[in-house]
Design an enzyme around this catalytic site. Structure first.
Site, mmCIF file in Angstrom:
data_model
loop_
_atom_site.group_PDB
_atom_site.id
_atom_site.type_symbol
_atom_site.label_atom_id
_atom_site.label_comp_id
_atom_site.label_asym_id
_atom_site.label_seq_id
_atom_site.Cartn_x
_atom_site.Cartn_y
_atom_site.Cartn_z
ATOM 1 N N GLU A 179 -9.393 96.929 32.577
ATOM 2 C CA GLU A 179 -9.052 95.552 32.977
ATOM 3 C C GLU A 179 -9.965 94.547 32.282
ATOM 4 O O GLU A 179 -9.510 93.495 31.814
ATOM 5 C CB GLU A 179 -9.163 95.407 34.497
ATOM 6 C CG GLU A 179 -8.323 94.265 35.077
ATOM 7 C CD GLU A 179 -6.839 94.550 35.003
ATOM 8 O OE1 GLU A 179 -6.201 94.124 34.011
ATOM 9 O OE2 GLU A 179 -6.302 95.186 35.935
ATOM 10 N N CYS A 203 -0.978 103.907 35.909
ATOM 11 C CA CYS A 203 -1.618 102.657 35.545
ATOM 12 C C CYS A 203 -1.751 101.716 36.742
ATOM 13 O O CYS A 203 -2.367 102.068 37.730
ATOM 14 C CB CYS A 203 -0.829 102.021 34.393
ATOM 15 S SG CYS A 203 -1.744 100.798 33.443
ATOM 16 N N HIS A 204 -1.161 100.516 36.674
ATOM 17 C CA HIS A 204 -1.208 99.604 37.817
ATOM 18 C C HIS A 204 -0.219 100.002 38.914
ATOM 19 O O HIS A 204 -0.199 99.384 39.981
ATOM 20 C CB HIS A 204 -0.914 98.164 37.374
ATOM 21 C CG HIS A 204 -2.040 97.523 36.633
ATOM 22 N ND1 HIS A 204 -2.132 97.565 35.268
ATOM 23 C CD2 HIS A 204 -3.129 96.825 37.070
ATOM 24 C CE1 HIS A 204 -3.222 96.912 34.872
ATOM 25 N NE2 HIS A 204 -3.855 96.463 35.945
#
Length: 226
Positions: free
Chosen positions: A164, A133-134
Site C-alpha cells: 500500500e 489482495c484487497h
C-alpha cells in the site's frame, strides 16, 4: 459445483474522486481457473447490479490475453453489469466464495451485513472461503457462530502495508488492511512486494496481490475437490 465470485460495487476511493473498482486480473484469472475446472461461477456484489472495473487495471493488463478475452466477452460484461445482491444469495448453493480485490472493496466489503452472513454460512456448511489482495477486506469482520473471527489463529495473507505504501495509497485507505487482519488474531504471512504468495489454512485460502490471483484460485479448486 458453484463458486460465488464477489466484486466491489464502489467506483471511487472515498471522497478523493480517484477512480477504482474491481481489479481486472483478480476477476478474469480466477474466473478462467474456476470455469476450466468445470465450476459454475456466479458474480455478486454487496448491493447487486452494475459494478465498475478499475480503469488502471485495464490499462496495466491490456497485454494480458486472459484479461483481454475476459473484457471482450459480452456475456461476462453483462453479468458484471447485473451482479446478484448478497442479500439474495443462498449460501447452500455454493461450494466456495471468492472475493476479488480492487481498492473499492475497502469501502463496501468490511461492514456489509449480508456479506458477513453469507461468508460465515459458506464456511460453516463446509465450503471454502477465499480472497485475493484487497478482497480480504471481506474477512476482517467475519465471525463464526462461536463468536470467534474467521481468520483467528489461521495463516492469512493480503495486500500488505508495504505494498500500500509502495503505491502511495495508504493515506487514502479507511484502514490498513494488513494491520486490521493482524488485529483479528490471524498468523499473517507476507512476502516481497508484488510477488506471488498464497496461504491455505484448511478451507480458508488467501492470496497477497494480483500476481497471486491464478494460484489462489487453483488452491480453491484443490480445496473444493480435497
Amino acid at each position: 459445483m458453484a463458486v460465488l465470485l464477489v466484486v466491489t460495487g464502489v467506483g471511487q476511493m472515498g471522497d478523493t474522486g480517484k477512480p477504482t473498482g474491481w481489479y481486472l486480473p483478480e476477476v478474469a484469472h480466477p474466473w478462467k481457473v474456476f470455469t476450466d475446472a468445470g465450476l459454475k461461477v456466479t458474480f455478486a456484489s454487496p448491493k447487486g447490479g452494475k459494478t465498475p472495473v478499475d480503469p488502471s487495471s485495464v490499462e496495466a493488463f491490456k497485454g494480458d490475453p486472459v484479461c483481454a478475452q475476459f473484457l471482450e466477452n459480452n456475456d461476462l460484461m453483462a453479468q458484471l453489469d447485473s451482479t446478484a445482491s448478497l442479500a439474495d444469495v443462498k449460501p447452500s448453493d455454493y461450494k466456495a466464495i471468492f472475493f476479488a480485490g480492487g481498492h473499492g472493496t475497502m469501502w463496501d466489503f468490511p461492514d456489509d451485513v449480508n456479506l458477513l452472513k453469507v461468508t460465515a454460512a459458506v464456511y460453516e456448511q463446509g465450503g471454502v472461503v477465499s480472497s485475493v489482495c484487497h478482497g480480504q477486506a471481506a474477512l476482517v469482520n467475519v465471525k463464526l457462530s462461536d463468536g470467534s473471527y474467521l481468520v483467528q489463529g489461521k495463516k492469512v495473507t493480503s495486500w500488505t502495508n508495504n505494498e500500500e505504501n509502495a503505491v502511495k495509497l495508504m493515506e487514502v485507505m479507511p484502514f490498513p488492511l494488513e494491520t486490521k487482519l493482524r488485529e483479528r488474531g490471524c498468523d499473517f504471512v507476507e512476502t516481497t512486494v508484488f510477488t506471488e504468495n498464497v496461504q491455505v489454512a484448511g478451507r480458508l485460502v488467501t492470496g497477497q496481490n494480483p500476481a497471486s490471483a491464478t494460484p489462489t484460485a487453483a488452491a480453491v479448486v484443490k480445496a473444493i475437490s480435497g
